[in-house]
Design a protein around this motif. Structure first.
Motif, PDB file in Angstrom:
ATOM      1  N   ARG A 152       0.851  -1.189   0.000  1.00  0.00           N
ATOM      2  CA  ARG A 152       0.000   0.000   0.000  1.00  0.00           C
ATOM      3  C   ARG A 152       0.884   1.236   0.000  1.00  0.00           C
ATOM      4  N   PRO A 153       0.554   2.258  -0.785  1.00  0.00           N
ATOM      5  CA  PRO A 153       1.353   3.489  -0.764  1.00  0.00           C
ATOM      6  C   PRO A 153       1.332   4.122   0.628  1.00  0.00           C
ATOM      7  N   VAL A 154       2.368   4.911   0.924  1.00  0.00           N
ATOM      8  CA  VAL A 154       2.432   5.562   2.237  1.00  0.00           C
ATOM      9  C   VAL A 154       1.284   6.546   2.398  1.00  0.00           C
ATOM     10  N   GLN A 155       0.830   6.671   3.621  1.00  0.00           N
ATOM     11  CA  GLN A 155      -0.278   7.555   3.966  1.00  0.00           C
ATOM     12  C   GLN A 155       0.247   8.790   4.702  1.00  0.00           C
ATOM     13  N   THR A 156      -0.580   9.826   4.740  1.00  0.00           N
ATOM     14  CA  THR A 156      -0.194  11.060   5.427  1.00  0.00           C
ATOM     15  C   THR A 156      -0.081  10.818   6.930  1.00  0.00           C
ATOM     16  N   ALA A 157       0.984  11.316   7.521  1.00  0.00           N
ATOM     17  CA  ALA A 157       1.222  11.092   8.949  1.00  0.00           C
ATOM     18  C   ALA A 157       0.316  11.933   9.827  1.00  0.00           C
ATOM     19  N   HIS A 158      -0.129  13.094   9.329  1.00  0.00           N
ATOM     20  CA  HIS A 158      -0.996  13.996  10.104  1.00  0.00           C
ATOM     21  C   HIS A 158      -0.389  14.329  11.468  1.00  0.00           C
ATOM     22  N   HIS A 159       0.902  14.657  11.464  1.00  0.00           N
ATOM     23  CA  HIS A 159       1.610  15.130  12.659  1.00  0.00           C
ATOM     24  C   HIS A 159       1.632  14.091  13.789  1.00  0.00           C
ATOM     25  N   ARG A 160       1.570  12.819  13.448  1.00  0.00           N
ATOM     26  CA  ARG A 160       1.681  11.792  14.476  1.00  0.00           C
ATOM     27  C   ARG A 160       3.095  11.753  15.048  1.00  0.00           C
ATOM     28  N   THR A 161       3.191  11.391  16.305  1.00  0.00           N
ATOM     29  CA  THR A 161       4.490  11.274  16.970  1.00  0.00           C
ATOM     30  C   THR A 161       5.087   9.896  16.687  1.00  0.00           C
ATOM     31  N   ILE A 162       6.330   9.880  16.222  1.00  0.00           N
ATOM     32  CA  ILE A 162       7.073   8.635  16.034  1.00  0.00           C
ATOM     33  C   ILE A 162       8.161   8.596  17.098  1.00  0.00           C
TER      34      ILE A 162
END
Length: 400
Positions: free
Chosen positions: A272-282
């Motif tokens: 699956r193509p990468v999705q938008t992170a929406h400012h999630r913390t990694i």
């Protein structure tokens, strides 16, 4: 060991399918049934289109947050049987129902999770294949271990749609001369399941042996990477890859989606193509300010046994006396230069520097002439103010 007599053909419905409809046959990784349309094909898959915590994502090393409270996670060292399948979407290993439970605990997890299956994603060429990207770079393949929260839920199907339901361990795979031993065991019998729907009894597997020898990892909250894209997954990505050889990659790329009468397209490129992170913390437990990390960085630059090169976002330190499985991978850091380093050029010749005296000359100081300033009186005039007005959000005075 696997046996050709144990090969079977199966077509099972999706866990989120309404009665009478096998939705697993309605989605693919390309065309009008590909990832862009998963949320349209089935109303129950709306999260694939509208979700804000979707997976996979690109891991940007500049946004990683060091969390000192992240302890190493553990995976039970248990030998278990299972089944190897070509689902038409991917190569999948499923743990036997009567096998001893294989649990994942610790790290970012607050509960115990029981491993149920593993799914392999790979590309038709080495430049693509993994679902997660590191610094916008893909690996040739990615093995994902899935487990469900066995303390709160009965099985994976129930847990996949519930909060804190699933753990996903994403093991990135690099092509190398020597293959990770337990990955070789996992893929025994791959030549038997050429067509979609076929399966074979898998060899006994120590799932713990699939984990790379590192306690460092990244973690974030995301989703399943196939329909119904439930946002219930805690992802863990170790900081070292597994290895697969060229011959095994060739066998994987020979697998087909369809059956023997309608082989259809190849199974590769099932990501699956990468999705938008929406400012999630990694978050990560990698701390580059401690002495151990600094020692590794010094080894990277100064060791005369070290060969330095780049593999996607990872910078590897390879001691020539080590085996392929002992390579150390470090994440991208500003202190790492993006160029090859030749240890032979590290010698610096020290030469004496001739010191010459500096002639000191006095500086001539000249007096500054001070002149009085003439002060003139200022005539004060009254100002007539008109009524004040408020215009929008700006307050101003109207002149007369």
């Amino acid at each position: 060991m696997y046996n050709k007599a144990n090969v079977s053909m199966r077509q099972g419905p999706s866990s989120s399918s309404p009665p009478g409809i096998d939705w697993s046959q309605w989605w693919t990784y390309g065309g009008i049934s590909g990832p862009r349309f998963w949320g349209v094909i089935n109303p129950a898959w709306g999260m694939c289109r509208e979700g804000r915590r979707q997976s996979p994502i690109n891991i940007d090393p500049k946004t990683l947050l060091f969390d000192p409270n992240l302890s190493p996670f553990t995976l039970d060292k248990v030998t278990g049987g299972g089944e190897l399948l070509n689902t038409g979407h991917s190569v999948e290993w499923r743990a036997a129902h009567n096998a001893q439970a294989i649990n994942v605990t610790g790290g970012p997890l607050s509960y115990a999770y029981t491993i149920t299956h593993a799914r392999l994603h790979f590309g038709e060429r080495d430049q693509q294949g993994s679902e997660h990207l590191l610094d916008n770079k893909a690996f040739p393949a990615e093995l994902q271990l899935y487990g469900y929260n066995s303390q709160l839920y009965r099985n994976f199907s129930q847990a996949s749609a519930q909060v804190y339901g699933v753990v996903g361990i994403a093991l990135l795979i690099q092509v190398g001369e020597r293959m990770t031993p337990e990955l070789r065991v996992l893929l025994e019998g791959i030549d038997i399941i050429t067509y979609g729907g076929s399966s074979v009894t898998a060899a006994s597997l120590v799932v713990n042996g699939l984990l790379p020898t590192t306690e460092h990892y990244l973690t974030y909250e995301g989703s399943l990477t196939e329909p119904a894209c439930h946002e219930t997954v805690t992802w863990i990505i170790p900081n070292k890859p597994l290895y697969i050889n060229v011959a095994m990659m060739r066998q994987l790329r020979a697998l087909r989606q369809g059956n023997s009468t309608l082989a259809n397209a190849p199974l590769s490129n099932n990501f699956r193509p990468v999705q938008t992170a929406h400012h999630r913390t990694i978050r990560t437990n990698i701390n580059f300010t401690n002495k151990q990390s600094m020692l590794l960085l010094r080894m990277l630059v100064f060791s005369d046994k070290t060969r330095y090169d780049r593999s996607d976002m990872f910078y590897k330190i390879r001691d020539e006396s080590q085996t392929e499985d002992q390579r150390i991978f470090l994440p991208n850091a500003e202190v790492c230069h993006r160029r090859a380093f030749d240890p032979a050029q590290t010698h610096v010749e020290m030469r004496p520097v001739e010191m010459r005296p500096v002639e000191m000359r006095p500086v001539e100081m000249r007096p500054v002439e001070m002149r009085p300033v003439e002060m003139r009186p200022v005539e004060m005039r009254p100002v007539e103010m008109a009524s004040s007005k408020v215009h929008g959000h700006a307050f101003y005075v109207e002149e007369v």
